[in-house]
Design a protein around this motif. Structure first.
Motif, mmCIF file in Angstrom:
data_model
loop_
_atom_site.group_PDB
_atom_site.id
_atom_site.type_symbol
_atom_site.label_atom_id
_atom_site.label_comp_id
_atom_site.label_asym_id
_atom_site.label_seq_id
_atom_site.Cartn_x
_atom_site.Cartn_y
_atom_site.Cartn_z
ATOM 1 N N ALA A 118 -43.682 3.887 45.504
ATOM 2 C CA ALA A 118 -42.600 4.416 44.682
ATOM 3 C C ALA A 118 -41.825 5.501 45.421
ATOM 4 C CB ALA A 118 -43.165 4.963 43.372
ATOM 5 N N ALA A 119 -42.525 6.336 46.182
ATOM 6 C CA ALA A 119 -41.849 7.382 46.956
ATOM 7 C C ALA A 119 -40.943 6.768 48.020
ATOM 8 C CB ALA A 119 -42.886 8.293 47.608
ATOM 9 N N GLY A 120 -41.387 5.675 48.642
ATOM 10 C CA GLY A 120 -40.543 5.002 49.620
ATOM 11 C C GLY A 120 -39.285 4.447 48.980
ATOM 12 N N ALA A 121 -39.421 3.832 47.800
ATOM 13 C CA ALA A 121 -38.250 3.311 47.096
ATOM 14 C C ALA A 121 -37.297 4.438 46.702
ATOM 15 C CB ALA A 121 -38.697 2.537 45.863
ATOM 16 N N ALA A 122 -37.847 5.554 46.233
ATOM 17 C CA ALA A 122 -37.015 6.686 45.827
ATOM 18 C C ALA A 122 -36.249 7.252 47.022
ATOM 19 C CB ALA A 122 -37.884 7.767 45.188
ATOM 20 N N THR A 123 -36.892 7.304 48.181
ATOM 21 C CA THR A 123 -36.216 7.787 49.389
ATOM 22 C C THR A 123 -35.056 6.870 49.753
ATOM 23 O OG1 THR A 123 -38.292 8.723 50.201
ATOM 24 C CG2 THR A 123 -36.528 8.426 51.805
ATOM 25 N N HIS A 124 -35.300 5.562 49.698
ATOM 26 C CA HIS A 124 -34.232 4.607 49.998
ATOM 27 C C HIS A 124 -33.092 4.738 48.996
ATOM 28 C CE1 HIS A 124 -32.557 0.952 51.769
ATOM 29 N NE2 HIS A 124 -32.221 0.626 50.531
ATOM 30 N N SER A 139 -44.268 -2.044 53.148
ATOM 31 C CA SER A 139 -44.265 -1.186 54.333
ATOM 32 C C SER A 139 -44.340 0.301 54.007
ATOM 33 C CB SER A 139 -43.025 -1.463 55.177
ATOM 34 O OG SER A 139 -42.977 -2.807 55.579
ATOM 35 N N ALA A 140 -43.726 0.727 52.890
ATOM 36 C CA ALA A 140 -43.772 2.151 52.546
ATOM 37 C C ALA A 140 -45.201 2.582 52.255
ATOM 38 C CB ALA A 140 -42.869 2.439 51.353
ATOM 39 N N ALA A 141 -45.933 1.783 51.477
ATOM 40 C CA ALA A 141 -47.324 2.112 51.183
ATOM 41 C C ALA A 141 -48.171 2.049 52.452
ATOM 42 C CB ALA A 141 -47.878 1.156 50.130
ATOM 43 N N LEU A 199 -37.151 4.709 64.265
ATOM 44 C CA LEU A 199 -35.799 4.954 64.764
ATOM 45 C C LEU A 199 -35.201 3.659 65.298
ATOM 46 C CD1 LEU A 199 -33.497 6.861 65.525
ATOM 47 C CD2 LEU A 199 -34.701 7.345 67.664
ATOM 48 N N LEU A 200 -36.040 2.865 65.963
ATOM 49 C CA LEU A 200 -35.584 1.572 66.459
ATOM 50 C C LEU A 200 -35.201 0.661 65.304
ATOM 51 C CD1 LEU A 200 -35.170 -0.102 69.021
ATOM 52 C CD2 LEU A 200 -37.550 -0.850 68.841
ATOM 53 N N PHE A 201 -35.968 0.690 64.210
ATOM 54 C CA PHE A 201 -35.599 -0.064 63.021
ATOM 55 C C PHE A 201 -34.214 0.363 62.535
ATOM 56 C CE2 PHE A 201 -39.988 -1.534 62.188
ATOM 57 C CZ PHE A 201 -39.712 -2.790 61.663
ATOM 58 N N GLY A 202 -33.989 1.692 62.503
ATOM 59 C CA GLY A 202 -32.703 2.185 62.021
ATOM 60 C C GLY A 202 -31.549 1.744 62.898
ATOM 61 N N LEU A 203 -31.722 1.826 64.217
ATOM 62 C CA LEU A 203 -30.649 1.458 65.141
ATOM 63 C C LEU A 203 -30.372 -0.036 65.122
ATOM 64 C CD1 LEU A 203 -31.566 3.740 68.189
ATOM 65 C CD2 LEU A 203 -29.740 4.089 66.500
ATOM 66 N N SER A 204 -31.388 -0.832 64.797
ATOM 67 C CA SER A 204 -31.219 -2.288 64.792
ATOM 68 C C SER A 204 -30.817 -2.813 63.426
ATOM 69 C CB SER A 204 -32.522 -2.968 65.224
ATOM 70 O OG SER A 204 -33.531 -2.757 64.252
ATOM 71 N N GLY A 205 -30.610 -1.918 62.468
ATOM 72 C CA GLY A 205 -30.236 -2.355 61.133
ATOM 73 C C GLY A 205 -31.398 -2.841 60.307
ATOM 74 N N GLY A 206 -32.643 -2.598 60.745
ATOM 75 C CA GLY A 206 -33.812 -3.000 59.973
ATOM 76 C C GLY A 206 -34.109 -4.475 60.041
ATOM 77 N N ALA A 207 -33.600 -5.167 61.070
ATOM 78 C CA ALA A 207 -33.757 -6.619 61.128
ATOM 79 C C ALA A 207 -34.723 -7.067 62.214
ATOM 80 C CB ALA A 207 -32.390 -7.257 61.354
ATOM 81 N N LEU A 208 -35.633 -6.221 62.629
ATOM 82 C CA LEU A 208 -36.520 -6.571 63.741
ATOM 83 C C LEU A 208 -37.527 -7.651 63.380
ATOM 84 C CD1 LEU A 208 -37.313 -3.121 65.370
ATOM 85 C CD2 LEU A 208 -35.662 -4.845 66.070
ATOM 86 N N THR A 209 -37.766 -7.863 62.098
ATOM 87 C CA THR A 209 -38.746 -8.883 61.715
ATOM 88 C C THR A 209 -38.200 -10.292 61.859
ATOM 89 O OG1 THR A 209 -38.052 -8.828 59.414
ATOM 90 C CG2 THR A 209 -39.841 -7.344 60.054
ATOM 91 N N ALA A 216 -36.385 -1.637 54.845
ATOM 92 C CA ALA A 216 -35.712 -0.350 55.007
ATOM 93 C C ALA A 216 -36.599 0.659 55.712
ATOM 94 C CB ALA A 216 -35.283 0.184 53.645
ATOM 95 N N TRP A 217 -36.141 1.140 56.845
ATOM 96 C CA TRP A 217 -36.923 2.139 57.584
ATOM 97 C C TRP A 217 -36.962 3.465 56.840
ATOM 98 C CZ3 TRP A 217 -34.578 6.636 59.354
ATOM 99 C CH2 TRP A 217 -33.177 6.636 59.340
ATOM 100 N N GLU A 218 -35.936 3.742 56.013
ATOM 101 C CA GLU A 218 -35.962 4.984 55.230
ATOM 102 C C GLU A 218 -37.129 4.987 54.252
ATOM 103 O OE1 GLU A 218 -31.536 3.955 55.908
ATOM 104 O OE2 GLU A 218 -33.413 2.907 55.435
ATOM 105 N N ALA A 219 -37.441 3.818 53.703
ATOM 106 C CA ALA A 219 -38.589 3.723 52.801
ATOM 107 C C ALA A 219 -39.886 3.984 53.561
ATOM 108 C CB ALA A 219 -38.624 2.349 52.136
ATOM 109 N N HIS A 220 -39.947 3.542 54.833
ATOM 110 C CA HIS A 220 -41.124 3.828 55.660
ATOM 111 C C HIS A 220 -41.311 5.340 55.793
ATOM 112 C CE1 HIS A 220 -40.625 -0.238 58.011
ATOM 113 N NE2 HIS A 220 -40.636 -0.407 56.694
ATOM 114 N N ILE A 221 -40.225 6.034 56.104
ATOM 115 C CA ILE A 221 -40.302 7.492 56.274
ATOM 116 C C ILE A 221 -40.752 8.154 54.975
ATOM 117 C CG2 ILE A 221 -39.002 9.585 56.822
ATOM 118 C CD1 ILE A 221 -39.283 7.829 59.237
ATOM 119 N N GLY A 222 -40.151 7.748 53.858
ATOM 120 C CA GLY A 222 -40.524 8.318 52.568
ATOM 121 C C GLY A 222 -41.980 8.082 52.235
#
Length: 276
Positions: A118-124, A139-141, A199-209, A216-222
């Motif tokens: 939930a914290a990851g979703a809230a951050t996003h 991924s956030a959990a 950071l690499l996820f962010g620069l690549s638009g989150g499409a590395l998979t 969303a890499w922001e959710a990872h950080i959160g």
């Protein structure tokens, strides 16, 4: 003689159950028609546009009722963008979630995972308010599992230390104070690699998979930061104490040494140790 061999597949039941559930949901979605699968995403993925009345998609999303505004903070974690996404998350949960589940037990582990998802979703949401792109994945959990595991796996007696117990007792080693832990080279390297990857996820638009859905890499950080904050609140193992200054350690030792003659004969049984 007793057989001390460990089973080949040894993971906590909570982790195995979650991975089986993720996989079952993904298999079920693969049999749905495209329109039905889209409806699943609209109902259960986390979509920031759901919360923005100014969004052109708000009325369509509002047609599903108010419930998705609440449950999608958690339900999005059970959906995955593709098999690669699911496989990577399952491997990471086995590696890091298992360590946390052995330490926390099932109830605390599931609570920890739900709160950090939930914290990851809230951050996003805070950083992408009103955007229509669905966010899915655990991924956030899992990032929170990494943060929690980091607090105890590298230290003396922990699962990845040289001097460790070769059973589950290693997962119950008292966690170091965060200030002491952050001075460990292993943790510094782990943090550099983890934040660098995101950071690499962010620069690549989150499409590395290689999948269509946005991870969303922001959710990872959160999730990671929430994991650091929640770990000491949910950790059932008493933590290691760290004196704030050398004179504090000297004073504590002095108090222990002189307590006997002045405690009425009670000794250590008459004193309580403050929980740090």
């Amino acid at each position: 003689m007793t057989d001390r061999r460990e089973p080949i597949f040894n993971a906590p039941a909570a982790v195995v159950t979650l991975i089986v559930l993720f996989t079952a949901i993904h298999i079920g979605r693969s049999f749905l028609p495209e329109e039905a699968d889209l409806e699943v995403l609209l109902r259960f993925a986390f979509i920031p546009a759901r919360y923005d009345e100014a969004s052109q998609y708000f009325s369509e999303l509002a047609s599903f009722g108010a419930g998705p505004k609440i449950w999608t903070f958690l339900s999005y974690a059970f959906l995955h963008g593709g098999w690669t996404h699911l496989l990577v998350n399952s491997i990471c949960m086995l590696a890091f979630g298992s360590a946390v589940a052995w330490r926390f037990g099932t109830g605390r582990f599931l609570l920890f995972s739900g709160l950090t998802a939930a914290a990851g979703a809230a951050t996003h949401l805070a950083l992408h308010f009103g955007q229509p792109t669905p966010v899915v994945g655990a991924s956030a959990a899992i990032s929170a599992h990494m943060a929690a595991a980091m607090r105890f796996v590298f230290q003396a007696g922990g699962p990845l230390s040289a001097l460790r117990s070769h059973d589950r007792a290693a997962f119950s080693a008292p966690a170091e104070p965060i200030g002491k832990a952050l001075r460990r080279p292993q943790i510094i390297g782990f943090l550099a690699a983890w934040f660098g990857a995101n950071l690499l996820f962010g620069l690549s638009g989150g499409a590395l998979t290689g999948d269509d859905a946005n991870v969303a890499w922001e959710a990872h950080i959160g999730g990671f930061l929430a994991g650091l904050l929640l770990f000491p609140l949910l950790d059932p193992t008493p933590r290691e104490r760290e004196p704030s200054a050398p004179e504090d350690a000297w004073a504590e030792t002095l108090r222990q040494d002189v307590a006997g003659p002045h405690d009425g004969g009670r000794g250590d049984r008459g004193r309580s140790t403050p929980d740090n």
